[in-house]
Write an enzyme that holds these catalytic residues in place. Structure first.
Site, PDB file in Angstrom:
ATOM      1  N   GLU A  77     -25.091 -26.243  41.128  1.00 62.03           N
ATOM      2  CA  GLU A  77     -25.201 -27.669  41.478  1.00 62.03           C
ATOM      3  C   GLU A  77     -25.817 -28.441  41.810  1.00 62.03           C
ATOM      4  O   GLU A  77     -26.751 -29.176  43.114  1.00 62.03           O
ATOM      5  CB  GLU A  77     -24.545 -27.160  43.052  1.00 62.03           C
ATOM      6  CG  GLU A  77     -22.977 -27.279  43.230  1.00 62.03           C
ATOM      7  CD  GLU A  77     -21.775 -26.268  44.117  1.00 62.03           C
ATOM      8  OE1 GLU A  77     -22.606 -26.992  45.407  1.00 62.03           O
ATOM      9  OE2 GLU A  77     -20.598 -26.289  44.293  1.00 62.03           O
TER      10      GLU A  77
ATOM     11  N   GLU B  13     -18.189 -21.051  39.624  1.00 60.98           N
ATOM     12  CA  GLU B  13     -17.747 -20.845  41.110  1.00 60.98           C
ATOM     13  C   GLU B  13     -15.976 -21.396  41.820  1.00 60.98           C
ATOM     14  O   GLU B  13     -15.405 -22.191  41.033  1.00 60.98           O
ATOM     15  CB  GLU B  13     -18.919 -21.754  41.538  1.00 60.98           C
ATOM     16  CG  GLU B  13     -18.773 -20.870  43.508  1.00 60.98           C
ATOM     17  CD  GLU B  13     -20.192 -21.850  44.687  1.00 60.98           C
ATOM     18  OE1 GLU B  13     -20.949 -21.556  43.237  1.00 60.98           O
ATOM     19  OE2 GLU B  13     -19.745 -22.530  45.223  1.00 60.98           O
TER      20      GLU B  13
HETATM   21  C1  GAL Z   1     -20.886 -24.317  46.970  1.00 64.60           C
HETATM   22  C2  GAL Z   1     -22.478 -23.332  46.420  1.00 64.60           C
HETATM   23  C3  GAL Z   1     -22.488 -22.616  46.856  1.00 64.60           C
HETATM   24  C4  GAL Z   1     -22.138 -21.771  48.561  1.00 64.60           C
HETATM   25  C5  GAL Z   1     -21.033 -22.524  48.181  1.00 64.60           C
HETATM   26  C6  GAL Z   1     -20.310 -21.956  49.618  1.00 64.60           C
HETATM   27  O1  GAL Z   1     -20.679 -25.607  46.342  1.00 64.60           O
HETATM   28  O2  GAL Z   1     -22.940 -23.468  45.184  1.00 64.60           O
HETATM   29  O3  GAL Z   1     -23.862 -21.884  47.382  1.00 64.60           O
HETATM   30  O4  GAL Z   1     -23.207 -23.035  48.990  1.00 64.60           O
HETATM   31  O5  GAL Z   1     -20.403 -23.625  48.359  1.00 64.60           O
HETATM   32  O6  GAL Z   1     -18.777 -23.028  49.881  1.00 64.60           O
END
Ligand code: GAL
Length: 807
Positions: free
Chosen positions: A419, A500
């Site tokens: 991100e 993710e």
């Molecule tokens: C994502 C991020 C993670 C964590 C997650 C929580 O956007 O990459 O590190 O913060 O959100 O939902």
């Protein structure tokens, strides 16, 4: 054929003979963890050799000082950092070296120090290494003394500027330290590269490139490949290599009928490299590697050794729950075993270089790793994070990570950023493109595995994806954009991976009904949650998740639908300390895990197990202790069966079947005390049965060890699950009894936990309240063999005890 056999026998004989002749190994890698002193606070004089540290605390590494501190609502780390303070600390170690070490090269290797470490040897500084996750080496040789003279290593660790992380970082020398001694000509740090460009069932080509350091001698470099049984299968010698400061040589081997590394059979070979100069072995260096081939296909996803494999991965942060970030191989292995048990086959090292032990374990246990390097580039996410050091260090840190990790067969993807804010052009700044180009060039110069960035901007304006440089397109979340036509319309025909996903929020053992009404918390990522539960819980049904994420069920449905998705990494396998979205203080650890911080599975664990393992799964939840007449949603995850029937006190509540793309079944029932039972059947035959009974008052404690016998090596652990049960042995679902532990014998309590994201009790204590019926005590060997007895007491409950053997 006959000739090959004979030549291998000769190789084998010579190899064994040489080994037995060299009683003194040419390379020594000493565990340098023991007997350090530690002081929390700044004492600049501590760098000097003559400084008196007699009053400092004595400890062995790895060490995380933050986990020992009390939770603190005013900590500058914020709840995002786990509400545990950082600070500045000093470590020192005094040591001597035998006179016989004179003339050797002596290095110190740090696997990771959080953060901004400065290492001094006998008063000489090696400068500051800002990155808290990278491994690094210093050459101590020019500064050392031998014989009776003492050497002093001092390490300043500065984690005082906060916030510098979006999750709990820990503080200190939290990974292992090694002292490496070699002869005059030796294999450079991370100096081998094993590459297997051609692999088939019949044979594999193995290229081993070795970088040797020396002072100008003519040396022979012999590399022998050993199979998993330790039998040599191939050997090559490069004669008379002129080893100046740095010299590289490549040897090519053919391995016939290679045993391929796979998830089911993670077969490992070893390459043993010997440097022989003037008839003397000056170094011997071992590289573990695997032989496998793989492919990311734009239409059909990921293939390993020609077989299609859907990567079912999880993201994890690096803390080990109540042990903090201090690395412990057994704690990590347990995490991976728990993940394997639910069918996970992939790990993302979010969002930083992992401990070397993680990759060793993934190699041995068969996980597909996405090895990630940065959570930010030049644009910061927290005020004092790595963005401040990025320009000066990113190339070196990335290169070092690649050099360290590229021989691991478990690593399949390099993620060069999570991100990254440079996805979005800011006031015309498109620097993200140039950074990405530089990083890709570094990766390409060192390895051929694909790169990816974990993007949360999926629109066509994404600066990083627009470059088209990465071999894989990676999205975080946005499952509505995963269908291949959507991905390919924007980025062309490139393989796609979900870097993710999910970000569901769950408290183990807590259920908000009705189960089919969603709580999307917080309403926006930058706003506190409104109308949430005053006790800071999140429901463990599939009905609580972030607005950028989704339920596991929704994500899985899309994931399973499209062949083109190579895999995904769920946020997260385990709860971790810090980032307690959606809640403020006193919440201090995350709700995202499929498993809680103590290692106890939440219900959704069994959804994955039902989908991705062959075990017979029938998981029925929630518990059966409610108000008379209350409407309760009973859910079941199941597999290997056509239907499930639910009974309450023997009366059928109906038969349910998963239809269409459904992944669970549910009954809406009226509660009455007694017994609820689920029975799954296939073709009329019972596959599995689950019974939950209404529990009475807490009466007893039950202790269960994950391992009753541990190694008496001072490091091994036994994880003791503590259950509060009624007189008939039923788990009491809301039990919160405070449990007091007493330990006698060859161990100590390394940590306690209960998985409650809001508990402000210390992790380093000998008592813990149960949370929804459970808590955990982690017992560590004290290095001596013998019995370890743990007793657990609580007012009104009978005492329980368990024996662990340290051997
Ligand atoms: C994502 C991020 C993670 C964590 C997650 C929580 O956007 O990459 O590190 O913060 O959100 O939902």
């Amino acid at each position: 054929m006959q000739f090959r056999k004979i030549s291998l026998l000769v190789t084998c004989f010579l190899y064994c003979l040489c080994n037995s002749l060299h009683a003194q190994p040419a390379r020594v890698r000493e565990d340098f963890d023991k007997n350090w002193t530690f002081h929390l606070g700044d004492l600049p004089q501590a760098k000097s050799t003559g400084f008196d540290d007699a009053s400092w605390r004595k400890l062995n590494l790895p060490h995380d000082w933050s986990i020992e501190l009390p939770f603190d609502s005013t900590s500058a780390t914020g709840t995002g950092g786990g509400a545990l303070r950082g600070g500045l600390g000093w470590y020192r170690k005094t040591f001597t070296l035998p006179a016989s070490d004179k003339g050797k090269n002596i290095f110190i290797d740090f696997d990771g120090v959080y953060c901004n470490s400065e290492v001094f040897i006998n008063g000489h500084s090696f400068g500051v290494r800002p990155n808290g996750y990278i491994s690094f080496r210093y050459d101590l040789t020019p500064y050392l003394k031998y014989g009776n003279e003492k050497n002093v290593i001092a390490v300043k660790v500065d984690n005082s500027k906060q916030p510098n992380s979006r999750w709990y970082s820990g503080s200190g020398i939290y990974r292992h330290v090694w002292l490496v001694k070699t002869g005059s000509t030796f294999v450079d740090n991370w100096g081998t590269y094993v590459n297997t460009p051609v692999v088939s069932a019949a044979s594999a080509k193995v290229n081993i490139t070795t970088t040797v350091c020396g002072t100008g001698d003519l040396c022979d470099v012999t590399t022998t490949i050993l199979n998993a049984a330790g039998t040599p299968v191939a050997t090559q010698t490069q004669k008379n290599l002129h080893v100046g400061a740095l010299q590289t040589t490549m040897q090519t081997f053919t391995i016939r009928s290679p045993a391929l590394w796979s998830i089911e059979n993670p077969y490992l070979y070893k390459a043993v490299t010997k440097i022989i100069c003037k008839g003397k072995t000056t170094d011997e260096y071992t590289t573990v590697f695997g032989i496998r081939n793989y492919q990311f296909d734009v239409d059909k996803g990921f293939f390993l050794n020609g077989k299609r494999v859907k990567i079912v991965g999880v993201c994890n942060h690096h803390d080990l729950g109540c042990l903090g970030t201090a690395i412990n191989t057994r704690a990590l292995e347990r995490q991976l075993q728990i993940m394997k048990g639910m069918g996970v086959n992939g790990i993302r090292t979010s969002h930083n270089p992992p401990a070397p032990e993680l990759l060793d374990l993934c190699d041995k246990m068969g996980f597909i790793v996405m090895d990630e390097v940065f959570d930010m580039w030049k644009r910061s996410k927290t005020q004092y994070d790595y963005s401040n050091d990025f320009d000066e260090w990113y190339q070196k840190d990335l290169k070092d990570q690649l050099l360290r990790d590229r021989n691991h067969p478990s690593v399949f993807i390099w993620s060069v950023g999570n991100e990254i804010l440079e996805q979005w052009p800011k006031e015309g700044d498109t620097s993200g493109r140039a950074y990405l180009r530089t990083m890709q060039a570094i990766v390409r110069s060192l390895d051929d595995r694909p790169t990816v960035t974990a993007n949360n901007e999926v629109s066509a304006s994404n600066q990083l994806l627009q470059t088209g440089i990465n071999e894989l397109v990676g999205y975080n979340y946005h499952h509505e954009h995963w269908p291949p036509d959507s991905v390919q319309k924007k980025w062309g025909r490139k393989p796609f991976i979900v870097t993710e996903s999910v970000s569901a929020l769950q408290t183990r053992g807590h259920y908000d009904m009705p189960s089919d009404s969603a709580r999307i918390w917080p309403q926006r990522w930058d706003l506190p949650v409104a109308n949430a539960n005053p006790d800071l819980t999140c429901s463990a049904y599939e009905n609580c998740f972030t607005p950028w994420g989704s339920s596991h069920l929704a994500t899985l449905k899309t994931f399973l639908k499209h062949e083109s998705i190579s895999g995904m990494f769920v946020w997260t396998g385990f709860d971790y300390i810090g980032e307690p979205t959606p809640y403020p203080w006193p919440a201090r650890s995350s709700y995202f895990g499929i498993v809680d911080l103590a290692g106890f599975p939440k219900d959704v664990y069994y959804l994955y197990q039902s989908l991705f393992t062959t075990k017979n799964v029938l998981h029925l939840f929630p518990h059966w202790n409610w108000q008379p007449g209350q409407t309760i949603d009973m859910w079941a995850y199941y597999n290997n069966a056509d239907e499930v029937e639910l009974f309450i006190n023997g009366r059928s509540q109906g038969v349910k079947r998963k239809t269409g793309d459904e992944l669970h079944v549910m009954w809406r029932v009226q509660y009455e005390a007694g017994r609820v039972e689920a029975v799954s059947r296939k073709a009329g035959k019972v596959v599995a049965t689950r019974v939950i009974k209404t529990a009475g008052a807490p009466a007893r404690i039950v202790l269960e060890a994950d391992r009753p016998v541990i190694q008496a090596n001072g490091r091994d652990l036994s994880f003791i699950t503590v259950k509060v049960v009624d007189k008939d042995g039923n788990l009491v679902p809301a039990a919160a009894n405070k449990i007091q532990f007493t330990l006698n014998g060859a161990g100590f309590i390394a940590g306690v936990d209960n998985g409650d994201q809001t508990s402000l009790e210390s992790f380093k204590a000998s008592e813990r309240k149960a949370f929804n019926g459970l808590c955990l005590a982690v017992i560590q060997s004290n290095g001596k063999p013998g019995n370890i007895k743990l007793q657990a007491r609580s007012a009104g409950l009978s005492v329980a005890s368990i024996d662990i053997l340290g051997k």
